[in-house]
Design a protein around this motif. Structure first.
Motif, short mmCIF file in Angstrom:
data_model
loop_
_atom_site.label_atom_id
_atom_site.label_comp_id
_atom_site.label_asym_id
_atom_site.label_seq_id
_atom_site.Cartn_x
_atom_site.Cartn_y
_atom_site.Cartn_z
N ASP A 208 14.11 0.13 15.21
CA ASP A 208 12.99 -0.40 14.43
C ASP A 208 12.14 0.71 13.82
O ASP A 208 11.77 0.63 12.64
N ILE A 209 11.78 1.72 14.61
CA ILE A 209 10.90 2.77 14.10
C ILE A 209 11.57 3.51 12.94
O ILE A 209 10.94 3.79 11.91
N ILE A 210 12.86 3.81 13.07
CA ILE A 210 13.59 4.52 12.01
C ILE A 210 13.64 3.68 10.74
O ILE A 210 13.37 4.16 9.63
N ILE A 211 13.98 2.39 10.90
CA ILE A 211 14.08 1.50 9.74
C ILE A 211 12.72 1.32 9.08
O ILE A 211 12.59 1.36 7.84
N ARG A 212 11.68 1.12 9.90
CA ARG A 212 10.35 0.90 9.33
C ARG A 212 9.88 2.11 8.52
O ARG A 212 9.26 1.95 7.46
N ARG A 213 10.17 3.30 8.98
CA ARG A 213 9.77 4.49 8.24
C ARG A 213 10.42 4.56 6.87
O ARG A 213 9.85 5.09 5.91
N ARG A 214 11.62 4.00 6.77
CA ARG A 214 12.34 4.03 5.49
C ARG A 214 11.89 2.94 4.53
O ARG A 214 11.86 3.16 3.32
N ILE A 215 11.57 1.77 5.07
CA ILE A 215 11.27 0.64 4.19
C ILE A 215 9.78 0.41 3.99
O ILE A 215 9.39 -0.28 3.04
N ASP A 216 8.93 0.97 4.87
CA ASP A 216 7.49 0.71 4.76
C ASP A 216 6.88 1.12 3.42
O ASP A 216 6.03 0.40 2.89
N PRO A 217 7.26 2.28 2.85
CA PRO A 217 6.66 2.64 1.55
C PRO A 217 6.90 1.57 0.48
O PRO A 217 5.97 1.21 -0.26
N ALA A 218 8.12 1.04 0.41
CA ALA A 218 8.42 -0.01 -0.58
C ALA A 218 7.67 -1.29 -0.24
O ALA A 218 7.12 -1.96 -1.13
N LEU A 219 7.64 -1.66 1.04
CA LEU A 219 6.92 -2.87 1.45
C LEU A 219 5.43 -2.75 1.13
O LEU A 219 4.81 -3.71 0.67
N ASN A 220 4.87 -1.57 1.34
CA ASN A 220 3.43 -1.38 1.08
C ASN A 220 3.12 -1.49 -0.41
O ASN A 220 2.09 -2.06 -0.80
N ARG A 221 4.02 -1.00 -1.25
CA ARG A 221 3.80 -1.12 -2.69
C ARG A 221 3.83 -2.59 -3.11
O ARG A 221 2.97 -3.04 -3.88
N ILE A 222 4.82 -3.32 -2.63
CA ILE A 222 4.90 -4.74 -2.95
C ILE A 222 3.71 -5.49 -2.36
O ILE A 222 3.15 -6.39 -2.99
N GLY A 223 3.33 -5.12 -1.14
CA GLY A 223 2.20 -5.76 -0.49
C GLY A 223 0.92 -5.61 -1.28
O GLY A 223 0.11 -6.55 -1.38
N HIS A 224 0.68 -4.44 -1.86
CA HIS A 224 -0.51 -4.22 -2.68
C HIS A 224 -0.50 -5.15 -3.90
O HIS A 224 -1.54 -5.71 -4.27
N ARG A 225 0.66 -5.32 -4.51
CA ARG A 225 0.74 -6.18 -5.68
C ARG A 225 0.51 -7.64 -5.30
O ARG A 225 -0.19 -8.37 -6.03
N LEU A 226 1.09 -8.07 -4.19
CA LEU A 226 0.90 -9.45 -3.75
C LEU A 226 -0.55 -9.72 -3.38
O LEU A 226 -1.11 -10.77 -3.72
N ALA A 227 -1.18 -8.76 -2.69
CA ALA A 227 -2.58 -8.92 -2.31
C ALA A 227 -3.46 -8.98 -3.56
O ALA A 227 -4.42 -9.77 -3.62
N SER A 228 -3.14 -8.16 -4.55
CA SER A 228 -3.91 -8.18 -5.80
C SER A 228 -3.75 -9.51 -6.53
O SER A 228 -4.66 -9.94 -7.26
N ALA A 229 -2.62 -10.17 -6.33
CA ALA A 229 -2.39 -11.47 -6.97
C ALA A 229 -3.01 -12.61 -6.20
O ALA A 229 -2.89 -13.77 -6.60
N GLY A 230 -3.66 -12.30 -5.08
CA GLY A 230 -4.34 -13.33 -4.30
C GLY A 230 -3.49 -13.99 -3.23
O GLY A 230 -3.91 -14.97 -2.61
#
Length: 216
Positions: free
Chosen positions: A3-25
């Motif tokens: 989990d820790i290894i996978i999360r380190r690889r995918i978290d940057p992309a998830l965080n970018r998408i998360g910012h866009r979704l949060a901005s969309a309400g």
């Protein structure tokens, strides 16, 4: 385990998408509940032997599970530190509860769906797999409850989480891999359930040992 290894690889992309979704309400709770509802769709799909549809429901559920945390972090970053008891931290606690509770229900739902698909061949291994999930889930949550009371944090290893995360041999990544395999090759379910359930019981045992050492 991974989990820790996978999360380190995918978290940057998830965080970018998360910012866009949060901005969309879009809220983290909405993502959690929507993903949970879609994930439960795997149960009737499995019962009807629609394994590709079940796999789609499982993957959508897991994507939503990854994005809800990213949206929650983005929303908290925009709101700033909570200044009152009714601030963003309350939403985080509620979201953390929804996330964990929905996850464990979803994990148990998939083997239940396979039991419905072929009760004669799958019911007993499905019961064993759910039994083993209770072991990993209860040991995980019990450790997290005591760790919170003692002020322990897993953040340096896992990043910001609603509760303390105790790792093990079988974590989310391995469980998702199991679900993908048994949806692609449903005939392997009995053997996969016995093997993976045994690994889950081993994970539970290691968590018991960790708790005995940590909480002396």
């Amino acid at each position: 385990m991974f989990d820790i290894i996978i999360r380190r690889r995918i978290d940057p992309a998830l965080n970018r998408i998360g910012h866009r979704l949060a901005s969309a309400g879009i809220t983290a709770d909405a993502l959690t509940l929507t993903g949970f509802g879609i994930g439960l769709g795997a149960v009737p799909a499995l019962a009807l032997h629609a394994f590709w549809i079940a796999l789609g429901c499982i993957l959508v559920n897991r994507i939503a599970d990854g994005l809800d945390g990213a949206v929650a972090r983005a929303a908290l970053a925009r709101a700033g530190p909570p200044s009152t008891a009714d601030g963003p931290a309350v939403g985080t606690d509620r979201g953390g509860f929804l996330d964990i509770a929905c996850d464990f229900l979803f994990y148990a739902a998939v083997p239940f769906g396979f039991a419905l698909a072929d009760p004669a061949a799958n019911a007993l291994p499905a019961a064993f797999l759910i039994f083993s999930f209770v072991g990993t889930g209860s040991s995980f949550l019990a450790f997290a409850a005591i760790a919170a009371r003692r002020g322990l944090s897993s953040a340096p290893q896992t990043g910001l989480k609603a509760i303390h995360y105790l790792g093990g041999l079988t974590e989310g990544t391995e469980t998702i891999a199991l679900f993908i395999v048994i949806c692609l090759w449903p005939g392997l379910f009995p053997w996969a359930a016995w093997i993976f359930g045994s690994l889950c019981l081993l994970t539970t045992a290691t968590r018991f040992v960790a708790a005995m050492r940590q909480f002396r």
